[in-house]
Design an enzyme around this catalytic site. Structure first.
Site, PDB file in Angstrom:
ATOM      1  N   PRO A  11       0.791  -1.229   0.000  1.00 30.34           N
ATOM      2  CA  PRO A  11       0.000   0.000   0.000  1.00 30.34           C
ATOM      3  C   PRO A  11       0.824   1.280   0.000  1.00 30.34           C
ATOM      4  O   PRO A  11       1.829   1.390   0.711  1.00 30.34           O
ATOM      5  CB  PRO A  11      -0.809  -0.104   1.300  1.00 30.34           C
ATOM      6  N   ASN A  12       0.357   2.216  -0.791  1.00 26.63           N
ATOM      7  CA  ASN A  12       0.854   3.595  -0.869  1.00 26.63           C
ATOM      8  C   ASN A  12       2.173   3.747  -1.628  1.00 26.63           C
ATOM      9  O   ASN A  12       2.596   4.870  -1.892  1.00 26.63           O
ATOM     10  CB  ASN A  12       0.969   4.234   0.533  1.00 26.63           C
ATOM     11  N   ARG A  19       5.042  12.092  -2.907  1.00 30.04           N
ATOM     12  CA  ARG A  19       4.721  12.511  -1.533  1.00 30.04           C
ATOM     13  C   ARG A  19       5.875  12.097  -0.621  1.00 30.04           C
ATOM     14  O   ARG A  19       6.588  11.139  -0.914  1.00 30.04           O
ATOM     15  CB  ARG A  19       3.440  11.828  -1.027  1.00 30.04           C
ATOM     16  N   TYR A  24      11.123   9.032   1.506  1.00 24.20           N
ATOM     17  CA  TYR A  24      11.180   8.001   0.464  1.00 24.20           C
ATOM     18  C   TYR A  24      11.886   8.449  -0.819  1.00 24.20           C
ATOM     19  O   TYR A  24      12.019   7.668  -1.761  1.00 24.20           O
ATOM     20  CB  TYR A  24       9.768   7.505   0.140  1.00 24.20           C
ATOM     21  N   ASN A  75       8.274  -5.620  -0.624  1.00 19.22           N
ATOM     22  CA  ASN A  75       8.145  -4.479   0.279  1.00 19.22           C
ATOM     23  C   ASN A  75       6.661  -4.376   0.600  1.00 19.22           C
ATOM     24  O   ASN A  75       5.903  -3.795  -0.180  1.00 19.22           O
ATOM     25  CB  ASN A  75       8.649  -3.187  -0.369  1.00 19.22           C
ATOM     26  N   ALA A  78       3.073  -0.779   4.853  1.00 17.79           N
ATOM     27  CA  ALA A  78       2.579  -0.833   6.225  1.00 17.79           C
ATOM     28  C   ALA A  78       2.056  -2.223   6.610  1.00 17.79           C
ATOM     29  O   ALA A  78       1.982  -2.558   7.806  1.00 17.79           O
ATOM     30  CB  ALA A  78       1.488   0.208   6.420  1.00 17.79           C
ATOM     31  N   GLU A  99      12.886  -9.450   2.243  1.00 17.39           N
ATOM     32  CA  GLU A  99      12.026  -8.366   2.749  1.00 17.39           C
ATOM     33  C   GLU A  99      12.789  -7.058   2.544  1.00 17.39           C
ATOM     34  O   GLU A  99      13.918  -6.914   3.010  1.00 17.39           O
ATOM     35  CB  GLU A  99      11.743  -8.588   4.240  1.00 17.39           C
ATOM     36  N   HIS A 101      12.810  -2.722   2.479  1.00 13.66           N
ATOM     37  CA  HIS A 101      12.215  -1.436   2.857  1.00 13.66           C
ATOM     38  C   HIS A 101      13.100  -0.301   2.369  1.00 13.66           C
ATOM     39  O   HIS A 101      14.332  -0.399   2.444  1.00 13.66           O
ATOM     40  CB  HIS A 101      12.037  -1.331   4.367  1.00 13.66           C
ATOM     41  N   ARG A 108      12.456   4.427  13.070  1.00  9.71           N
ATOM     42  CA  ARG A 108      11.214   5.201  13.029  1.00  9.71           C
ATOM     43  C   ARG A 108      10.323   4.834  14.229  1.00  9.71           C
ATOM     44  O   ARG A 108      10.812   4.355  15.240  1.00  9.71           O
ATOM     45  CB  ARG A 108      10.536   4.973  11.675  1.00  9.71           C
TER      46      ARG A 108
HETATM   47  O1  CA2 Z   1      10.424   1.975   4.135  1.00 10.99           O
HETATM   48  C1  CA2 Z   1       9.616   1.273   3.533  1.00 10.99           C
HETATM   49  O2  CA2 Z   1       9.801   0.825   2.411  1.00 10.99           O
HETATM   50  C2  CA2 Z   1       8.254   0.975   4.183  1.00 10.99           C
HETATM   51  O3  CA2 Z   1       7.896  -0.360   3.847  1.00 10.99           O
HETATM   52  C3  CA2 Z   1       7.287   1.959   3.573  1.00 10.99           C
HETATM   53  C4  CA2 Z   1       5.891   1.872   4.187  1.00 10.99           C
HETATM   54  C5  CA2 Z   1       5.961   1.964   5.701  1.00 10.99           C
HETATM   55  O4  CA2 Z   1       4.670   1.777   6.256  1.00 10.99           O
HETATM   56  C6  CA2 Z   1       6.912   0.920   6.277  1.00 10.99           C
HETATM   57  O5  CA2 Z   1       6.966   1.098   7.677  1.00 10.99           O
HETATM   58  C7  CA2 Z   1       8.308   1.080   5.696  1.00 10.99           C
HETATM   59  C8  CA2 Z   1       5.020   3.014   3.676  1.00 10.99           C
HETATM   60  C9  CA2 Z   1       4.910   3.065   2.204  1.00 10.99           C
HETATM   61  C10 CA2 Z   1       4.346   4.390   1.833  1.00 10.99           C
HETATM   62  O6  CA2 Z   1       4.992   4.818   0.677  1.00 10.99           O
HETATM   63  C11 CA2 Z   1       4.900   6.126   0.341  1.00 10.99           C
HETATM   64  C12 CA2 Z   1       5.768   6.573  -0.593  1.00 10.99           C
HETATM   65  C13 CA2 Z   1       5.749   7.898  -0.954  1.00 10.99           C
HETATM   66  C14 CA2 Z   1       4.832   8.756  -0.404  1.00 10.99           C
HETATM   67  C15 CA2 Z   1       3.948   8.289   0.535  1.00 10.99           C
HETATM   68  C16 CA2 Z   1       3.964   6.969   0.910  1.00 10.99           C
END
Ligand code: CA2
Length: 151
Positions: A11-12, A19, A24, A75, A78, A99, A101, A108
């Protein structure tokens, strides 16, 4: 023909580059996908790269990987910190699992310190930014060759 390396994104991650660049980076998911294909091609491998905001879709893709993938890079976003369904699906894979990230979740919030995926992962990679994706392709190539040495 050799099976592809699956790269699944949760997701996301479709918002990558658009964003929260302070966490990121500014590279888009399409650019990340291109970097994976490029590194895989150099290694003589293929990549199936996907993203979904839906847990069930990711579970279905993991099922597809049971017979269809030589390695799984995931990846889960969340869902890393919540999903027993993804954990249970990954348990069915016999190929290596990485896995991945972008950020380092351990630096965090406390809720990101728990991963349901780590116990079934062959390896975890985090904190390398989006550069971790092509590095994970290389690491997967090494794991696959180690698992199945050429005769
Ligand atoms: O660091 C990572 O790759 C995470 O898997 C990213 C997840 C987060 O919940 C994990 O704790 C760590 C969130 C992905 C959201 O991705 C976005 C990318 C750009 C803008 C907004 C969200």
């Amino acid at each position: 023909m050799t099976k592809p390396i699956f790269v699944l994104n949760g997701p996301n991650l479709n918002l990558l580059g658009r964003r929260e660049p302070h966490i990121y980076g500014s590279t888009t998911l399409a650019e990340v996908e291109a970097s994976c294909h490029e590194r895989a091609r150099a290694l003589g491998r293929e990549v199936t790269f996907r993203q979904s905001n839906y847990e069930g879709q990711i579970v279905d893709w993991i099922h597809e990987a049971i017979d269809g993938a030589t390695g799984m890079i995931i990846n889960p976003g969340a869902l890393t910190h919540t999903s027993v369904a993804i954990l249970d699906a990954l348990k069915n894979l016999s190929c290596p699992i990485i896995e991945l990230h972008i950020s380092n979740p351990h630096q965090r919030e406390a809720f990101r310190h728990v991963s349901y995926v780590t116990p079934v992962a062959t390896a975890t990679m985090c904190g390398l930014g989006v550069g971790g994706y092509p590095l994970a392709i290389e690491a997967m190539d090494m794991l696959v060759r180690k698992a199945r040495p050429k005769a």
